[in-house]
Scaffold this active site. Structure first.
Site, PDB file in Angstrom:
ATOM      1  N   LYS A  67     -21.219 -35.684  19.216  1.00  0.00           N
ATOM      2  CA  LYS A  67     -19.939 -35.024  19.502  1.00  0.00           C
ATOM      3  C   LYS A  67     -19.661 -34.807  20.984  1.00  0.00           C
ATOM      4  O   LYS A  67     -18.820 -33.983  21.362  1.00  0.00           O
ATOM      5  CB  LYS A  67     -19.787 -33.685  18.747  1.00  0.00           C
ATOM      6  CG  LYS A  67     -20.139 -33.684  17.291  1.00  0.00           C
ATOM      7  CD  LYS A  67     -19.895 -34.957  16.565  1.00  0.00           C
ATOM      8  CE  LYS A  67     -18.460 -35.317  16.346  1.00  0.00           C
ATOM      9  NZ  LYS A  67     -18.374 -36.702  15.765  1.00  0.00           N
ATOM     10  N   THR A  71     -17.949 -42.018  20.882  1.00  0.00           N
ATOM     11  CA  THR A  71     -16.954 -43.010  20.454  1.00  0.00           C
ATOM     12  C   THR A  71     -16.169 -43.526  21.654  1.00  0.00           C
ATOM     13  O   THR A  71     -15.899 -44.723  21.779  1.00  0.00           O
ATOM     14  CB  THR A  71     -15.979 -42.349  19.443  1.00  0.00           C
ATOM     15  OG1 THR A  71     -16.739 -41.643  18.475  1.00  0.00           O
ATOM     16  CG2 THR A  71     -15.085 -43.361  18.778  1.00  0.00           C
ATOM     17  N   TRP A  72     -15.822 -42.630  22.536  1.00  0.00           N
ATOM     18  CA  TRP A  72     -15.063 -42.973  23.743  1.00  0.00           C
ATOM     19  C   TRP A  72     -15.915 -43.817  24.689  1.00  0.00           C
ATOM     20  O   TRP A  72     -15.488 -44.873  25.171  1.00  0.00           O
ATOM     21  CB  TRP A  72     -14.613 -41.681  24.427  1.00  0.00           C
ATOM     22  CG  TRP A  72     -13.624 -41.840  25.534  1.00  0.00           C
ATOM     23  CD1 TRP A  72     -12.815 -42.918  25.772  1.00  0.00           C
ATOM     24  CD2 TRP A  72     -13.320 -40.872  26.543  1.00  0.00           C
ATOM     25  NE1 TRP A  72     -12.026 -42.672  26.871  1.00  0.00           N
ATOM     26  CE2 TRP A  72     -12.310 -41.426  27.361  1.00  0.00           C
ATOM     27  CE3 TRP A  72     -13.792 -39.586  26.831  1.00  0.00           C
ATOM     28  CZ2 TRP A  72     -11.778 -40.742  28.449  1.00  0.00           C
ATOM     29  CZ3 TRP A  72     -13.262 -38.900  27.907  1.00  0.00           C
ATOM     30  CH2 TRP A  72     -12.263 -39.476  28.712  1.00  0.00           C
ATOM     31  N   HIS A 130     -28.887 -41.449  19.961  1.00  0.00           N
ATOM     32  CA  HIS A 130     -28.897 -39.991  20.095  1.00  0.00           C
ATOM     33  C   HIS A 130     -30.310 -39.510  20.445  1.00  0.00           C
ATOM     34  O   HIS A 130     -30.557 -38.318  20.518  1.00  0.00           O
ATOM     35  CB  HIS A 130     -28.456 -39.319  18.793  1.00  0.00           C
ATOM     36  CG  HIS A 130     -26.982 -39.426  18.504  1.00  0.00           C
ATOM     37  ND1 HIS A 130     -26.017 -39.344  19.477  1.00  0.00           N
ATOM     38  CD2 HIS A 130     -26.312 -39.576  17.322  1.00  0.00           C
ATOM     39  CE1 HIS A 130     -24.813 -39.444  18.919  1.00  0.00           C
ATOM     40  NE2 HIS A 130     -24.967 -39.604  17.626  1.00  0.00           N
ATOM     41  N   ARG A 152     -21.351 -32.938  27.285  1.00  0.00           N
ATOM     42  CA  ARG A 152     -20.091 -32.203  27.123  1.00  0.00           C
ATOM     43  C   ARG A 152     -20.423 -30.731  27.100  1.00  0.00           C
ATOM     44  O   ARG A 152     -21.563 -30.361  26.746  1.00  0.00           O
ATOM     45  CB  ARG A 152     -19.469 -32.633  25.788  1.00  0.00           C
ATOM     46  CG  ARG A 152     -18.086 -32.139  25.554  1.00  0.00           C
ATOM     47  CD  ARG A 152     -17.566 -32.606  24.206  1.00  0.00           C
ATOM     48  NE  ARG A 152     -16.136 -32.355  24.131  1.00  0.00           N
ATOM     49  CZ  ARG A 152     -15.405 -32.520  23.040  1.00  0.00           C
ATOM     50  NH1 ARG A 152     -15.969 -32.969  21.933  1.00  0.00           N
ATOM     51  NH2 ARG A 152     -14.118 -32.258  23.051  1.00  0.00           N
ATOM     52  N   TYR A 219     -18.189 -35.338  29.872  1.00  0.00           N
ATOM     53  CA  TYR A 219     -16.937 -35.629  29.152  1.00  0.00           C
ATOM     54  C   TYR A 219     -15.754 -35.045  29.914  1.00  0.00           C
ATOM     55  O   TYR A 219     -14.708 -35.698  30.064  1.00  0.00           O
ATOM     56  CB  TYR A 219     -17.037 -35.019  27.753  1.00  0.00           C
ATOM     57  CG  TYR A 219     -15.830 -35.185  26.857  1.00  0.00           C
ATOM     58  CD1 TYR A 219     -15.702 -36.298  26.025  1.00  0.00           C
ATOM     59  CD2 TYR A 219     -14.823 -34.210  26.823  1.00  0.00           C
ATOM     60  CE1 TYR A 219     -14.606 -36.433  25.181  1.00  0.00           C
ATOM     61  CE2 TYR A 219     -13.732 -34.346  25.989  1.00  0.00           C
ATOM     62  CZ  TYR A 219     -13.621 -35.458  25.164  1.00  0.00           C
ATOM     63  OH  TYR A 219     -12.529 -35.582  24.332  1.00  0.00           O
TER      64      TYR A 219
HETATM   65  P1  A3P Z   1     -13.084 -33.122  19.327  1.00  0.00           P
HETATM   66  O1  A3P Z   1     -13.710 -32.840  17.991  1.00  0.00           O
HETATM   67  O2  A3P Z   1     -13.249 -31.966  20.277  1.00  0.00           O
HETATM   68  O3  A3P Z   1     -11.679 -33.572  19.253  1.00  0.00           O
HETATM   69  P2  A3P Z   1     -18.443 -38.357  19.328  1.00  0.00           P
HETATM   70  O4  A3P Z   1     -17.695 -39.606  19.595  1.00  0.00           O
HETATM   71  O5  A3P Z   1     -19.668 -38.181  20.177  1.00  0.00           O
HETATM   72  O6  A3P Z   1     -18.690 -38.157  17.879  1.00  0.00           O
HETATM   73  O7  A3P Z   1     -17.503 -37.171  19.812  1.00  0.00           O
HETATM   74  C1  A3P Z   1     -16.314 -36.879  19.123  1.00  0.00           C
HETATM   75  C2  A3P Z   1     -15.403 -36.125  20.054  1.00  0.00           C
HETATM   76  O8  A3P Z   1     -14.854 -37.029  21.019  1.00  0.00           O
HETATM   77  C3  A3P Z   1     -14.239 -35.517  19.295  1.00  0.00           C
HETATM   78  O9  A3P Z   1     -13.897 -34.318  19.997  1.00  0.00           O
HETATM   79  C4  A3P Z   1     -13.190 -36.605  19.440  1.00  0.00           C
HETATM   80  O10 A3P Z   1     -11.882 -36.176  19.227  1.00  0.00           O
HETATM   81  C5  A3P Z   1     -13.413 -37.037  20.881  1.00  0.00           C
HETATM   82  N1  A3P Z   1     -12.929 -38.399  21.144  1.00  0.00           N
HETATM   83  C6  A3P Z   1     -12.980 -39.481  20.342  1.00  0.00           C
HETATM   84  N2  A3P Z   1     -12.428 -40.538  20.914  1.00  0.00           N
HETATM   85  C7  A3P Z   1     -12.001 -40.146  22.124  1.00  0.00           C
HETATM   86  C8  A3P Z   1     -11.310 -40.803  23.199  1.00  0.00           C
HETATM   87  N3  A3P Z   1     -10.964 -42.081  23.115  1.00  0.00           N
HETATM   88  N4  A3P Z   1     -11.039 -40.087  24.308  1.00  0.00           N
HETATM   89  C9  A3P Z   1     -11.391 -38.796  24.384  1.00  0.00           C
HETATM   90  N5  A3P Z   1     -12.028 -38.115  23.418  1.00  0.00           N
HETATM   91  C10 A3P Z   1     -12.326 -38.776  22.290  1.00  0.00           C
END
Ligand code: A3P
Length: 322
Positions: A67, A71-72, A130, A152, A219
């Site tokens: 989290k 993904t980003w 992870h 983050r 982040y």
């Molecule tokens: P929130 O739940 O605060 O919205 P991970 O990818 O490590 O699982 O983290 C998920 C978090 O990254 C989520 O945060 C999600 O919304 C956010 N996220 C996913 N894609 C993103 C992007 N392209 N840019 C910024 N944040 C992103």
């Protein structure tokens, strides 16, 4: 993407039976291995990765605590490495596949006792993990391949994790039932790949010790200055943007392609899903708000103070704030 070349002997249950186990911020029990907590099936694949994975110096490893923007980061690195595909007439893979499919978790290659043949993957091989720094296979450290860590702030990480676990397909009775209970678990370190703070600190120290091999990103900084950090990322993985590319707007295109707004609006990420380990994950669960500071909508003043105090205590003596 990779052909299995062998299957290891079953041994999951025996190993799990001797490890410390807790209820944690995850829909199933967590087991302790080398100081960190993992879900059972996933832990078995972590152990197999530690035993079998052979790194190449050309590999790129993305490391995160869940989290924290995995993904980003996966999307950005995939887009940077494959920027020849940005041409408007081509269908960019990120438009039809989720970044977790394009840049799989290293340890998930080893799930269900598989020992995959990862040598057949194209170079550079992109992997995510992870795993904490101290548990990364020695071969990765010996190879000198770039490791990029994204962290983050713990308040947004916790809130994001709480929402995520509630959307997972499997919910066992061990799962925390209230935000307060989940908060207690997170503070005590009992989250997947937790303790969160130890995970961050290990990579922070590694980035100071081995700055050419370990890059440490936040982040929040990525959100605030995306262009600066995307260029830094490209330099770090040894494929910097040329002046021509910058003039042609390639950096901006990559940022737009990988933006929360764009990715979360794509069909694949609205309706697609995949099985990762034990869970079927709907891709939309990876996209919630994508904002900094959403914690203020969920945490009480006492919770905020508690998380701040833990961060101060854990990072005391290090030039690190989250
Ligand atoms: P929130 O739940 O605060 O919205 P991970 O990818 O490590 O699982 O983290 C998920 C978090 O990254 C989520 O945060 C999600 O919304 C956010 N996220 C996913 N894609 C993103 C992007 N392209 N840019 C910024 N944040 C992103």
């Amino acid at each position: 993407a990779s052909a299995p070349i062998a299957k290891e002997e079953e041994g999951e249950e025996e190993i799990m039976s001797i490890l410390p186990r807790v209820r944690g911020l995850w829909p199933e029990h967590l087991y302790q291995h080398q100081g960190f907590w993992y879900a059972g099936k996933y832990l078995h694949s972590v152990m197999a990765t530690q035993t079998h994975f052979i790194a190449h110096s050309s590999d790129i490893l993305l490391a995160t605590n869940p989290k924290c923007g995995t993904t980003w980061l996966k999307s950005l690195i995939f887009a940077i490495c494959n920027r020849k595909l940005m041409h408007p007439s081509t269908q960019h893979p990120l438009l039809t596949l989720n970044s977790h499919q394009l840049v799989p978790f290293l340890e998930l290659h080893y799930i269900d006792n598989q020992i995959p043949n990862l040598d057949i993957l194209p170079s550079p091989r992109l992997f995510a993990t992870h795993m904490p720094y101290s548990s990364i296979p020695q071969s990765v450290l010996d190879s000198g391949c770039p490791i990029i860590y994204m962290c983050r702030n713990p308040k947004d990480t916790f809130v994001s994790m709480w929402h995520f676990v509630n959307k997972l397909s499997i919910k066992e009775s061990t799962m925390p039932s209230t935000l307060e209970e989940a908060f207690e678990m997170f503070c005590n370190g009992a989250s997947n790949a937790g303790p969160f703070w130890d995970h961050v600190l290990e990579y922070w120290r590694a980035s100071l010790d081995r700055p050419h091999c370990v890059m440490f990103l936040k982040y929040e900084e990525m959100q605030a200055e995306t262009t600066v950090h995307v260029k830094r990322l490209a330099e770090f993985i040894r494929c910097p943007f040329s002046l021509e590319e910058e003039k042609e707007g390639v950096v901006d295109e990559i940022i737009r392609l990988c933006s929360f707004e764009n990715l979360s609006s794509l069909d694949v990420n609205k309706t697609g899903d995949a099985v990762f380990g034990k869970f079927e994950v709907k891709f939309h669960t990876y996209f919630r708000k994508g904002k900094v500071g959403d914690w203020s909508n969920y945490l009480t003043p006492d919770m905020i103070e508690r998380l701040d105090r833990i961060s101060e205590h854990k990072f005391h003596g290090y030039d690190l704030t989250l």
